[in-house]
Design a protein around this motif. Structure first.
Motif, PDB file in Angstrom:
ATOM      1  N   ILE A 257      -4.799   9.199   4.450  1.00 45.77           N
ATOM      2  CA  ILE A 257      -3.941   8.216   5.271  1.00 45.77           C
ATOM      3  C   ILE A 257      -2.627   8.172   4.830  1.00 45.77           C
ATOM      4  O   ILE A 257      -1.513   8.620   5.393  1.00 45.77           O
ATOM      5  CB  ILE A 257      -4.613   7.089   5.672  1.00 45.77           C
ATOM      6  CG1 ILE A 257      -5.903   7.259   6.503  1.00 45.77           C
ATOM      7  CG2 ILE A 257      -3.690   6.163   6.604  1.00 45.77           C
ATOM      8  CD1 ILE A 257      -6.681   5.909   6.572  1.00 45.77           C
ATOM      9  N   HIS A 258      -2.467   7.735   3.419  1.00 47.35           N
ATOM     10  CA  HIS A 258      -1.237   7.433   2.663  1.00 47.35           C
ATOM     11  C   HIS A 258      -1.742   7.215   1.231  1.00 47.35           C
ATOM     12  O   HIS A 258      -2.377   6.258   0.863  1.00 47.35           O
ATOM     13  CB  HIS A 258      -0.608   6.167   3.217  1.00 47.35           C
ATOM     14  CG  HIS A 258       0.814   6.154   2.466  1.00 47.35           C
ATOM     15  ND1 HIS A 258       2.084   6.929   2.716  1.00 47.35           N
ATOM     16  CD2 HIS A 258       1.083   5.243   1.265  1.00 47.35           C
ATOM     17  CE1 HIS A 258       2.773   6.655   1.906  1.00 47.35           C
ATOM     18  NE2 HIS A 258       2.474   5.576   0.895  1.00 47.35           N
ATOM     19  N   PRO A 259      -1.556   8.367   0.469  1.00 45.89           N
ATOM     20  CA  PRO A 259      -2.044   8.409  -0.744  1.00 45.89           C
ATOM     21  C   PRO A 259      -1.258   7.110  -1.562  1.00 45.89           C
ATOM     22  O   PRO A 259      -0.173   6.793  -1.915  1.00 45.89           O
ATOM     23  CB  PRO A 259      -1.286   9.630  -1.482  1.00 45.89           C
ATOM     24  CG  PRO A 259      -1.220  10.663  -0.326  1.00 45.89           C
ATOM     25  CD  PRO A 259      -0.710   9.485   0.813  1.00 45.89           C
ATOM     26  N   PRO A 260      -2.369   6.231  -2.325  1.00 45.82           N
ATOM     27  CA  PRO A 260      -1.743   5.056  -3.073  1.00 45.82           C
ATOM     28  C   PRO A 260      -1.079   5.662  -4.363  1.00 45.82           C
ATOM     29  O   PRO A 260      -0.064   4.831  -4.575  1.00 45.82           O
ATOM     30  CB  PRO A 260      -3.080   4.242  -3.402  1.00 45.82           C
ATOM     31  CG  PRO A 260      -4.262   4.947  -2.647  1.00 45.82           C
ATOM     32  CD  PRO A 260      -3.793   6.122  -2.041  1.00 45.82           C
ATOM     33  N   ILE A 261      -1.271   6.820  -4.580  1.00 51.24           N
ATOM     34  CA  ILE A 261      -0.670   7.082  -6.038  1.00 51.24           C
ATOM     35  C   ILE A 261       0.954   7.182  -5.592  1.00 51.24           C
ATOM     36  O   ILE A 261       1.814   7.041  -6.475  1.00 51.24           O
ATOM     37  CB  ILE A 261      -1.114   8.547  -6.412  1.00 51.24           C
ATOM     38  CG1 ILE A 261      -0.555   8.989  -7.746  1.00 51.24           C
ATOM     39  CG2 ILE A 261      -1.014   9.704  -5.735  1.00 51.24           C
ATOM     40  CD1 ILE A 261      -1.270   9.962  -8.349  1.00 51.24           C
ATOM     41  N   LEU A 262       1.363   7.361  -4.240  1.00 49.51           N
ATOM     42  CA  LEU A 262       2.612   7.442  -3.729  1.00 49.51           C
ATOM     43  C   LEU A 262       3.305   6.080  -4.111  1.00 49.51           C
ATOM     44  O   LEU A 262       4.685   6.013  -4.755  1.00 49.51           O
ATOM     45  CB  LEU A 262       2.903   7.881  -2.370  1.00 49.51           C
ATOM     46  CG  LEU A 262       2.932   9.359  -2.135  1.00 49.51           C
ATOM     47  CD1 LEU A 262       2.798   9.591  -0.638  1.00 49.51           C
ATOM     48  CD2 LEU A 262       4.079  10.065  -2.720  1.00 49.51           C
ATOM     49  N   THR A 263       2.748   5.277  -3.905  1.00 49.62           N
ATOM     50  CA  THR A 263       3.312   3.821  -3.835  1.00 49.62           C
ATOM     51  C   THR A 263       3.423   3.570  -5.517  1.00 49.62           C
ATOM     52  O   THR A 263       4.159   2.974  -5.753  1.00 49.62           O
ATOM     53  CB  THR A 263       2.442   2.758  -3.297  1.00 49.62           C
ATOM     54  OG1 THR A 263       2.116   3.078  -1.826  1.00 49.62           O
ATOM     55  CG2 THR A 263       2.978   1.496  -3.246  1.00 49.62           C
ATOM     56  N   ASP A 264       2.281   3.951  -6.301  1.00 46.43           N
ATOM     57  CA  ASP A 264       2.349   3.719  -7.581  1.00 46.43           C
ATOM     58  C   ASP A 264       3.485   4.363  -8.477  1.00 46.43           C
ATOM     59  O   ASP A 264       3.838   3.945  -9.562  1.00 46.43           O
ATOM     60  CB  ASP A 264       0.975   3.812  -8.232  1.00 46.43           C
ATOM     61  CG  ASP A 264      -0.107   2.981  -7.544  1.00 46.43           C
ATOM     62  OD1 ASP A 264       0.373   1.752  -6.996  1.00 46.43           O
ATOM     63  OD2 ASP A 264      -1.321   2.955  -7.409  1.00 46.43           O
ATOM     64  N   ARG A 265       3.262   5.616  -8.197  1.00 49.77           N
ATOM     65  CA  ARG A 265       4.176   6.602  -9.027  1.00 49.77           C
ATOM     66  C   ARG A 265       5.366   7.247  -8.465  1.00 49.77           C
ATOM     67  O   ARG A 265       6.160   7.820  -9.333  1.00 49.77           O
ATOM     68  CB  ARG A 265       3.005   7.864  -9.463  1.00 49.77           C
ATOM     69  CG  ARG A 265       2.052   7.323 -10.366  1.00 49.77           C
ATOM     70  CD  ARG A 265       1.274   8.562 -10.898  1.00 49.77           C
ATOM     71  NE  ARG A 265      -0.008   8.249 -11.744  1.00 49.77           N
ATOM     72  CZ  ARG A 265      -0.723   9.075 -12.169  1.00 49.77           C
ATOM     73  NH1 ARG A 265      -0.301  10.272 -12.621  1.00 49.77           N
ATOM     74  NH2 ARG A 265      -1.836   8.563 -12.731  1.00 49.77           N
ATOM     75  N   GLY A 266       5.402   7.091  -7.184  1.00 51.16           N
ATOM     76  CA  GLY A 266       6.522   7.640  -6.501  1.00 51.16           C
ATOM     77  C   GLY A 266       6.352   9.291  -6.255  1.00 51.16           C
ATOM     78  O   GLY A 266       5.147   9.717  -6.600  1.00 51.16           O
ATOM     79  N   LEU A 267       7.112   9.898  -5.592  1.00 50.99           N
ATOM     80  CA  LEU A 267       6.775  11.442  -5.089  1.00 50.99           C
ATOM     81  C   LEU A 267       6.707  12.205  -6.353  1.00 50.99           C
ATOM     82  O   LEU A 267       5.614  12.948  -6.313  1.00 50.99           O
ATOM     83  CB  LEU A 267       7.818  11.682  -4.185  1.00 50.99           C
ATOM     84  CG  LEU A 267       7.517  13.237  -3.897  1.00 50.99           C
ATOM     85  CD1 LEU A 267       6.446  13.187  -2.885  1.00 50.99           C
ATOM     86  CD2 LEU A 267       8.929  13.524  -2.937  1.00 50.99           C
ATOM     87  N   VAL A 268       7.404  12.113  -7.406  1.00 49.71           N
ATOM     88  CA  VAL A 268       7.490  13.265  -8.416  1.00 49.71           C
ATOM     89  C   VAL A 268       6.224  13.040  -9.247  1.00 49.71           C
ATOM     90  O   VAL A 268       5.514  13.742  -9.479  1.00 49.71           O
ATOM     91  CB  VAL A 268       8.724  13.094  -9.418  1.00 49.71           C
ATOM     92  CG1 VAL A 268       8.661  13.885 -10.469  1.00 49.71           C
ATOM     93  CG2 VAL A 268       9.995  13.300  -8.340  1.00 49.71           C
TER      94      VAL A 268
END
Length: 388
Positions: A257-268
């Motif tokens: 749905i929305h990867p939590p890792i995007l929130t934690d680490r950002g796109l890169v």
């Protein structure tokens, strides 16, 4: 002189073709009269759309000739003649392009023949006058160059008569944009529906089944607690394992749905984690993405999905062990490029997820370009509009 003759020969051919169309248009006048009479009697109204389509072909030939002469295309603007007969007749009668073509047809019948006759006359005079003028006196030709000017004049008049107005071009652009947005919305709805079905299937077949089994094991452990503590303990150990498996599957669903890792680490950071877990020797390059202002969440999620899908496809289908991912921040967009050196031949109809990727990107008004010749490499280029 030889080059001059070749140049004026090309101009003459243009004028002769224009004259041929003018002669054909004189025959077409009879078709127009027949169409008008048939349409007036209502019974023969079906002839009108076909006549208009034929008129458009005549005008299209002239547009092509003008483009060959000037090197610039002549835009066209027509209402599509589709649907039931009554709709096609009304469209043909209300289309400004129909009357623009009729105006061109009438004018071209006059100036097309007139300019062609002028070209023939200039050839006769030019060969006599310029032949002496150039060969004997060594001067530049003065008559034959006028043929090129006649051809240029023919092209200019045709362009002026056939080119739609600025309002018509804007209307066409708006219609194309509406059609594009309609298709994009349909794709986004289809992608959203597919995503909901996937989440429902994952929850029903995976997490829900494990939770039901977990409930049963806890119930059995409660019954066996007083009579057989060892069996109860084993059942509770199994239940704990199932809890961990259920949590893993829930994380997988949430990540879709929305990867939590995007929130934690950002796109890169998220993309680097994808590359590390892809099973490929994947190199991640970024230009201006890390450390600056972040893209909107929807853009980051779409970019993450593109990279995840591309790396999954490369690991499954390409046969290559290496891939590169490039993220580039431009002034108005986020650009993603994923490349592998595999066997190529990727197709959207092959079930490789490319269609879902295209729909997800199109929902954000982005573009996808897939280059995958047989033998490789496969390059997926995505541009997502973005305000940083």
């Amino acid at each position: 002189m030889r080059e001059r003759l070749r140049r004026e020969g090309r101009a003459t051919r243009h004028l002769l073709r224009s004259a041929g169309l003018a002669l054909a248009s004189s025959l077409f006048l009879a078709v127009l009269v027949f169409t008008a009479v048939a349409t007036a009697t209502v019974i023969g109204a079906g002839v009108l759309p076909e006549t208009v389509l034929l008129l458009r072909r005549f005008a299209g030939i002239t547009r092509h000739e003008v483009e060959k002469r000037t090197g610039e295309a002549v835009p066209e603007s027509y209402v599509p003649l589709t649907g039931p007969l009554s709709v096609r007749v009304r469209s043909a009668l209300k289309d400004p392009g129909t009357y623009r073509d009729l105006r061109w047809l009438a004018a071209h019948f006059l100036y097309g023949l007139l300019l062609a006759y002028g070209a023939v006359l200039l050839w006769i005079v030019g060969l006599c006058v310029d032949g002496v003028w150039c060969a004997v006196l060594g001067r530049r030709a003065v008559v034959l160059p006028l043929i090129g000017r006649l051809a240029d004049r023919d092209a200019a008049w045709s362009r002026a008569l056939l080119e739609p107005s600025a309002d018509a071009r804007r209307s066409d652009e708006l219609a194309e944009r509406v059609a594009e947005l309609t298709a994009t919305r349909a794709g986004a709805v289809a992608a959203h529906g597919a995503e909901l079905r996937r989440i429902e299937r994952d929850l029903h077949d995976g997490t829900q089944a494990r939770l039901v089994a977990l409930s049963m094991r806890v119930g059995l452990a409660k019954r066996a607690y007083d009579t057989d503590p060892d069996a109860a303990r084993k059942l509770l150990d199994d239940a704990q394992d199932q809890v961990e498996e259920a949590l893993t599957e829930l994380r997988h669903v949430v990540r879709g749905i929305h990867p939590p890792i995007l929130t934690d680490r950002g796109l890169v950071g998220a993309v680097r984690a994808l590359a590390a877990g892809s099973g490929l020797e994947a190199e991640v390059c970024e230009d201006g993405v890390e450390g600056g202002a972040r893209a909107p969440a929807a853009v980051e999620a779409a970019a993450y999905f593109v990279v995840a899908e591309s790396l999954t496809n490369a690991a499954k289908h390409s046969g290559s062990r290496r891939a590169t991912v490039e993220l580039v921040r431009t002034r108005r967009a986020l650009e993603i490029t994923v490349r592998d050196e595999g066997r190529g031949g990727a197709e959207e109809s092959g079930g490789s997820g490319l269609l879902g990727m295209r729909r997800r990107v199109a929902a954000l008004d982005g573009t996808v370009r897939v280059t995958s010749p047989v033998g490789g490499p496969t390059v997926i280029e995505v541009e997502l509009p973005c305000v940083w």
